[in-house]
Write an enzyme that holds these catalytic residues in place. Structure first.
Site, short mmCIF file in Angstrom:
data_model
loop_
_atom_site.label_atom_id
_atom_site.label_comp_id
_atom_site.label_asym_id
_atom_site.label_seq_id
_atom_site.Cartn_x
_atom_site.Cartn_y
_atom_site.Cartn_z
N SER A 1 0.79 -1.23 0.00
CA SER A 1 0.00 0.00 0.00
C SER A 1 0.82 1.28 0.00
O SER A 1 0.36 2.30 -0.49
CB SER A 1 -0.96 0.00 1.19
OG SER A 1 -0.26 -0.21 2.40
N HIS B 1 -5.48 -3.07 -2.84
CA HIS B 1 -5.12 -2.09 -3.88
C HIS B 1 -5.04 -2.71 -5.27
O HIS B 1 -4.75 -2.02 -6.24
CB HIS B 1 -3.80 -1.41 -3.53
CG HIS B 1 -3.86 -0.70 -2.21
ND1 HIS B 1 -4.26 0.61 -2.09
CD2 HIS B 1 -3.61 -1.14 -0.95
CE1 HIS B 1 -4.25 0.95 -0.81
NE2 HIS B 1 -3.85 -0.09 -0.10
N LYS C 1 -11.62 1.34 -1.85
CA LYS C 1 -10.58 1.87 -2.75
C LYS C 1 -11.13 1.89 -4.18
O LYS C 1 -11.95 2.74 -4.48
CB LYS C 1 -9.31 1.08 -2.55
CG LYS C 1 -8.84 1.26 -1.08
CD LYS C 1 -7.64 0.52 -0.70
CE LYS C 1 -7.12 0.96 0.65
NZ LYS C 1 -7.96 0.69 1.83
C1 LIG Z 1 -3.64 -3.36 2.24
C2 LIG Z 1 -4.76 -2.83 3.06
N1 LIG Z 1 -5.52 -3.69 3.76
C3 LIG Z 1 -6.53 -3.27 4.52
C4 LIG Z 1 -6.84 -1.93 4.63
C5 LIG Z 1 -7.95 -1.53 5.52
O1 LIG Z 1 -9.14 -1.43 4.80
P1 LIG Z 1 -10.32 -0.52 5.33
O2 LIG Z 1 -9.96 0.88 5.01
O3 LIG Z 1 -11.53 -1.01 4.61
O4 LIG Z 1 -10.40 -0.75 6.81
C6 LIG Z 1 -6.08 -1.00 3.91
C7 LIG Z 1 -6.32 0.46 3.94
O5 LIG Z 1 -7.25 1.03 4.32
C8 LIG Z 1 -5.01 -1.45 3.11
O6 LIG Z 1 -4.25 -0.60 2.44
#
Ligand SMILES: Cc1ncc(COP(=O)(O)O)c(C=O)c1O
Length: 393
Positions: A176, A204, A236
């Site tokens: 990320s 992503h 996203k």
């Molecule tokens: C790789 C990854 N996993 C999980 C999340 C968490 O997801 P959420 O925003 O839906 O809690 C994120 C960022 O928000 C992320 O970049």
């Protein structure tokens, strides 16, 4: 006083690590109103430009009119409504897996899935650059927890040799904060040899990678037999909110029984599921979004390289510019802001010490002209930053 928050806060400020929340006074999009100013934003994860899409908004409104606004209860009580069910079926079909299960957020999905799968006596192995929610999940699970070097299969192998119990290897699909891809073919082969399962969080990658937006698993042509546990988030590229895990019938049934953040929380509003069903349809049919995004990525990398900027090995809409020092990253972000551009500085502990960066993110909603404005501004600000460094040296 026992809780000395004031000194913790001032230490954070002194280390140039203090966080502030920009106030967004408009919907998501390339042009936003932030803290009273019109800015051109390159920092949202709305990669396909669906967060403010009229058809997605309409689906949400129609969903609210039909199903009301609240989930009402947890899924296991009376909160699992028809739109949730339809979205799960659509996500299962989209990922080519027998079943999918909705979670309220990606953070909760990761905590829920990992803690339901492994516990004391088991092993969790994670890429050291995995998202915080995955690292927290590994720690919380009570399993033996180790991190391997980023995308380093030898380092994973060493840890696999020492693993005990059920072993779960976990990786971001697209990292990320760096934008690079996990070396999944090699990782899956190694895990298979060690009889371990693989879990991929493709937050992503869904919508941005693969011929039909099916993410990193589609990109590499992998199957359920390679990646047994596949997580995606909906906030996203999908432009809405929530997350899902996709996999075998047995896996999903086990999540319904054992994943505490699934069981002990109110379901997301059904209207949100209606909106996501529409964004999934757009993601699957409007291929031009992914094609335009690819062209933006190509053009950005070419332009930034010509400016002599240090880019990372990223083929995705996440295109960080490595700066190093946190104060310098903040300064560069500030200079861009003075020119009407919003690009967030990402600092430790989100990224390792000494690797502060500007996390540029591109969206299908950006035009080439807007991208050129960013490149032009970087062409002015980066030399200015270097000049300031020289003056202070
Ligand atoms: C790789 C990854 N996993 C999980 C999340 C968490 O997801 P959420 O925003 O839906 O809690 C994120 C960022 O928000 C992320 O970049």
């Amino acid at each position: 006083m026992s809780f000395d928050l004031a000194s913790r806060l001032s230490e954070r400020r002194a280390a140039q690590l203090y966080r502030q929340r920009p106030l967004l006074q408009s919907p998501q999009g390339p042009s936003v109103q932030v803290d009273g100013r019109e800015l051109l934003a390159f920092c949202s994860n709305d990669y396909l430009g669906l967060a403010n899409h009229p058809q997605v908004i309409e689906a949400w409104q129609a969903g609210a009119a039909r199903w009301g606004v609240g989930g009402g209860a947890s899924h296991l009580v009376i909160g699992h409504s028809t739109p949730h069910h339809e979205l799960e079926e659509a996500l299962a079909e989209f990922t080519g897996r027998p079943k999918a299960l909705l979670f309220s957020t990606g953070y909760m999905a990761n905590i829920g899935v990992v803690t339901a799968l492994v516990g004391q006596g088991d092993t969790v192995l994670e890429d050291r650059l995995n998202h915080a929610s995955l690292l927290d999940a590994g720690l919380l699970s009570g399993a033996r927890f180790a991190r391997y070097q980023h995308n380093d299969i030898d380092s994973l192998n060493l840890r696999l040799q020492k693993a005990a119990g059920n072993t779960l290897v976990i990786s971001d699909g697209v990292f990320s904060m760096d934008g690079d891809l996990a070396d999944l073919p090699a990782l899956c082969a190694e895990a298979k040899r060690a009889d371990a399962w693989v879990m991929v969080d493709d937050a992503h990658g869904f919508g941005t990678l693969g011929a039909t937006g099916g993410g990193i698993v589609e990109h590499f042509g992998l199957q359920q037999d390679d990646v047994q546990v596949l997580v995606g988030t909906l906030g996203k590229a999908f432009g809405t909110a929530g997350a899902f895990v996709a996999g075998s019938e047995e896996l999903i049934e086990a999540m319904v029984q054992f994943a505490r953040p699934y069981i002990y929380t109110t379901s997301q509003p059904p209207a949100l599921a209606c909106a996501t069903l529409k964004s999934l349809e757009l993601l699957r049919t409007e291929h031009w979004r992914r094609e335009h995004l690819s062209e933006l990525i190509r053009r950005f990398r070419e332009g930034a390289t010509a400016l002599g900027l240090e880019l990372m090995d990223s083929p995705t809409p996440i295109q960080p510019i490595l700066v190093g020092d946190s104060g310098r990253a903040l300064r560069l972000s500030q200079m861009l802001r003075e020119r009407g551009l919003l690009v967030t500085a990402i600092r430790p502990p989100t990224v390792p010490a000494g690797t502060a960066r500007l996390r540029v993110t591109l969206s299908a909603a950006h035009s080439f002209e807007q991208l050129d404005r960013l490149l032009e501004a970087l062409g002015e600000c980066c030399p200015q930053l270097a000049n300031e460094d020289a003056t202070h040296a």
